[in-house]
Design an enzyme around this catalytic site. Structure first.
Site, short mmCIF file in Angstrom:
data_model
loop_
_atom_site.label_atom_id
_atom_site.label_comp_id
_atom_site.label_asym_id
_atom_site.label_seq_id
_atom_site.Cartn_x
_atom_site.Cartn_y
_atom_site.Cartn_z
N TYR A 50 11.74 -9.10 1.58
CA TYR A 50 11.29 -8.86 2.96
C TYR A 50 10.15 -7.84 2.99
CZ TYR A 50 15.89 -10.85 4.28
OH TYR A 50 17.01 -11.63 4.42
N HIS A 108 19.95 -13.15 -4.07
CA HIS A 108 19.46 -13.74 -2.82
C HIS A 108 19.69 -15.25 -2.73
CE1 HIS A 108 16.29 -12.66 0.46
NE2 HIS A 108 17.11 -13.58 0.89
#
Ligand SMILES: NC(=O)c1ccc[n+]([C@@H]2O[C@H](COP(=O)([O-])OP(=O)(O)OC[C@H]3O[C@@H](n4cnc5c(N)ncnc54)[C@H](OP(=O)(O)O)[C@@H]3O)[C@@H](O)[C@H]2O)c1
Length: 278
Positions: A50, A108
């Site tokens: 991010y 992730h």
């Protein structure tokens, strides 16, 4: 506002709702995340990919809450799943946020075609032993991926963070997680608040309880036993999303929401058996 807590199988205790930070970057991101913490969120979800671990770290320092009271999560990118790269990536994640440890660190995506996720998991197990991480988990893992982790390392994840919202309710994966004492955490819990905020069934239930559709949906996650992590840049909506512990949905209402799921209900067609993210 009092938020119930949940204890994971490894002993880490966290709040029953958290705060998503995807797309909250830079100074505006610091302001939004500081506001979320000051508004009562204690579980913060970021990721290496991010590009805002630094933003989260700055918000933590600017907030009125001490580091020890917060549960901060980050995630390992797919491109760093070999053992040495995992260790370096965790260190880099910590440097970016200027933190000494993460409370939770998650793989992730499994990226099964690369076949490195078991090796990555072993590195997370070791990073936990070294004190860099308090609890280790995964995102987007299917039953076959979770089984391999446990069979090959003897350690199962504390959390599996998956896409979960009324249009894709993941019943089978949730049951599998429950049976293995792996807590389900819900990403995009509001399905990004597009189609969902116009849904007539949800509006009817919301009117019945004098709540908003978002509050009904977040309460639904809680009653399923999942931890939602809604993102909002707005202090008003941050507070709205926390106000879900003063009402209950009936079995009939839970059933009406269960009817909204559909096989193609994923937001971006990201099936973890096929989709890979680096
Ligand atoms: N592990 C993974 O693979 C993965 C994938 C995706 C996401 N995530 C995590 O999950 C978090 C949440 O998912 P998400 O950000 O994709 O979507 P989400 O939380 O379902 O929805 C966020 C959107 O809903 C709006 N919103 C929030 N509260 C609202 C309310 N009460 N009323 C109306 N609109 C509202 C927000 O707008 P405003 O900001 O304007 O309020 C934003 O546009 C992410 O931030 C990230 O941390 C993880």
């Amino acid at each position: 506002m009092s938020i119930p807590t949940i204890t994971l199988h490894d002993g880490l205790t966290l709040p029953a709702i958290g705060f998503g930070t995807y797309a909250l970057n830079g100074n505006a991101g610091v302001q939004a995340i500081t506001s979320a913490i000051d508004n009562g969120y204690r579980l913060i979800d970021t990721a290496y990919n991010y590009e805002n671990e630094g933003t989260v770290g700055e918000a933590v320092r600017r907030s009125s809450i001490s580091r020890e009271e917060l549960i901060i999560t980050s995630k390992l990118p797919g491109r760093y799943q070999t053992y040495d790269k995992v260790v370096t990536a965790i260190q880099e994640s910590l440097y970016r946020a200027d933190l000494d440890y993460y409370d939770l660190y998650l793989i992730h995506w499994p990226n099964p075609k690369q076949d490195h996720y078991v090796e990555a998991w072993q590195a997370l197990i070791d990073a936990k032993k070294w004190g860099l991480i308090r609890s280790i988990g995964v995102c987007n893992f299917l039953p076959e991926h979770l089984e391999r982790l446990e069979n090959e390392t003897g350690v199962k994840p504390s959390i599996n963070q998956i896409e979960l919202h009324p249009f894709f309710n993941q019943e089978e994966q949730r049951i599998f997680n429950d049976e293995h004492e792996i807590k389900t955490e819900s990403w995009s819990p509001l399905a990004k608040a597009n189609e969902i905020v116009q849904n007539e069934t949800l509006q009817k239930i919301a009117d019945e309880h004098n709540k908003t559709i978002s509050q009904v949906v977040l309460r639904w996650h809680h009653q399923l036993g999942a931890i939602p992590i809604p993102k909002s840049a707005s202090p008003k909506r941050q507070l709205e999303n926390l106000s879900i512990f003063d009402f209950s949905l009936s079995d009939a209402e839970m059933g009406m929401i269960a009817e909204l799921t559909r096989p193609d209900g994923r937001l971006n067609d990201q099936d973890p058996a096929e989709y890979e993210e680096f």
